[in-house]
Enzyme design. Structure first.
Site, mmCIF file in Angstrom:
data_model
loop_
_atom_site.group_PDB
_atom_site.id
_atom_site.type_symbol
_atom_site.label_atom_id
_atom_site.label_comp_id
_atom_site.label_asym_id
_atom_site.label_seq_id
_atom_site.Cartn_x
_atom_site.Cartn_y
_atom_site.Cartn_z
ATOM 1 N N ARG A 1 28.561 74.488 -13.360
ATOM 2 C CA ARG A 1 29.273 73.217 -13.470
ATOM 3 C C ARG A 1 30.440 73.189 -12.479
ATOM 4 O O ARG A 1 31.201 74.137 -12.383
ATOM 5 C CB ARG A 1 29.791 73.024 -14.891
ATOM 6 C CG ARG A 1 30.578 71.728 -15.117
ATOM 7 C CD ARG A 1 32.069 71.928 -14.996
ATOM 8 N NE ARG A 1 32.837 70.775 -15.436
ATOM 9 C CZ ARG A 1 34.151 70.667 -15.294
ATOM 10 N NH1 ARG A 1 34.840 71.645 -14.719
ATOM 11 N NH2 ARG A 1 34.795 69.598 -15.707
ATOM 12 N N VAL A 2 30.569 72.103 -11.746
ATOM 13 C CA VAL A 2 31.703 71.913 -10.845
ATOM 14 C C VAL A 2 32.489 70.711 -11.341
ATOM 15 O O VAL A 2 31.902 69.673 -11.668
ATOM 16 C CB VAL A 2 31.233 71.690 -9.387
ATOM 17 C CG1 VAL A 2 32.404 71.356 -8.480
ATOM 18 C CG2 VAL A 2 30.494 72.927 -8.870
ATOM 19 N N GLY A 3 33.796 70.856 -11.413
ATOM 20 C CA GLY A 3 34.637 69.770 -11.900
ATOM 21 C C GLY A 3 35.135 68.861 -10.791
ATOM 22 O O GLY A 3 34.596 68.837 -9.673
ATOM 23 N N ASP A 4 36.167 68.135 -11.097
ATOM 24 C CA ASP A 4 36.749 67.174 -10.161
ATOM 25 C C ASP A 4 37.647 67.825 -9.107
ATOM 26 O O ASP A 4 37.800 67.289 -8.005
ATOM 27 C CB ASP A 4 37.593 66.156 -10.934
ATOM 28 C CG ASP A 4 38.718 66.838 -11.710
ATOM 29 O OD1 ASP A 4 38.423 67.757 -12.501
ATOM 30 O OD2 ASP A 4 39.891 66.476 -11.508
ATOM 31 N N GLY B 1 37.404 66.878 -16.204
ATOM 32 C CA GLY B 1 36.972 66.533 -14.850
ATOM 33 C C GLY B 1 35.897 65.486 -14.729
ATOM 34 O O GLY B 1 35.867 64.719 -13.761
ATOM 35 N N GLY C 1 42.839 67.561 -16.300
ATOM 36 C CA GLY C 1 42.237 66.931 -17.468
ATOM 37 C C GLY C 1 40.728 67.104 -17.395
ATOM 38 O O GLY C 1 40.230 67.882 -16.568
ATOM 39 N N THR D 1 45.216 75.273 -15.013
ATOM 40 C CA THR D 1 44.998 74.556 -13.767
ATOM 41 C C THR D 1 46.338 74.297 -13.077
ATOM 42 O O THR D 1 47.310 73.904 -13.711
ATOM 43 C CB THR D 1 44.287 73.230 -14.082
ATOM 44 O OG1 THR D 1 43.022 73.541 -14.642
ATOM 45 C CG2 THR D 1 44.111 72.379 -12.832
#
Ligand code: ASP
Length: 170
Positions: A127-130, A153, A151, A99
């Site tokens: 899935r979508v993270g932060d 998410g 980190g 990242t």
């Protein structure tokens, strides 16, 4: 490979983000296109890819995104039924490529923040993270600060971390 990316401009509070995209060579550049050349903030999946094609963004086949070490890491995560960060042990790479977060401040006091990620290893499809969620993994405001998180998410999403930090600064 499903990627998320986001960019935000602290002067105008303009932002652009993309989630769950495949084949986009430079996801953060597409996020910037969303910010600058669309009426929207967040585009996802196939719709985001179609927008990328209209914007003539560079595309790459699956093979371009293949990294053997990361593939092995995915196999390990699947075998142990865990969801891990790209820099979680037992990856034998101490350079922690993965990242990418960037915050910039120019001579006029303008702040920008951006985040680009492949998300978590062995994440569920869709899935979508932060990272692409404004105020969770990415935020910029000239009045306060620029934030790019890395980190797990789900924690950043629940706590609205990036915006909370900006609020604390304020
Ligand atoms: N925050 C990212 C996510 O949960 C992962 C990372 O920072 O490596 O998608």
């Amino acid at each position: 490979n499903e990627m998320d990316a986001c960019i935000m401009e602290g002067k105008t509070l303009k932002a652009g983000a993309i989630a769950g995209v495949q084949h986009i060579k430079n996801p953060v550049s597409l996020a910037r296109k969303v910010m600058e050349d669309s009426e929207h903030v967040l585009l996802m999946g196939e719709g985001a890819v179609q927008f990328a094609k209209e914007m003539k963004m560079a595309m790459e086949p699956d093979s371009y995104f293949f990294v053997e070490q990361r593939f092995n890491q995915l196999k390990q995560a699947k075998d142990s039924n865990t969801i891990i960060l790209d820099h979680t042990a037992p990856v034998p790479d101490e350079k922690k490529f993965g990242t990418v977060g960037a915050v910039a401040l120019d001579v006029h006091g303008n702040i920008a923040a951006a985040t680009s990620t492949g998300g978590m290893t062995n994440k569920r499809w869709g899935r979508v993270g932060d990272s692409p969620v404004i105020g969770a993994g990415t935020y910029a405001n000239n009045a306060t600060c620029g934030i790019s998180c890395t980190g797990h998410g789900e924690f950043f999403l629940r706590a609205v971390v990036a915006y909370d930090i900006s609020c604390l600064m304020e």
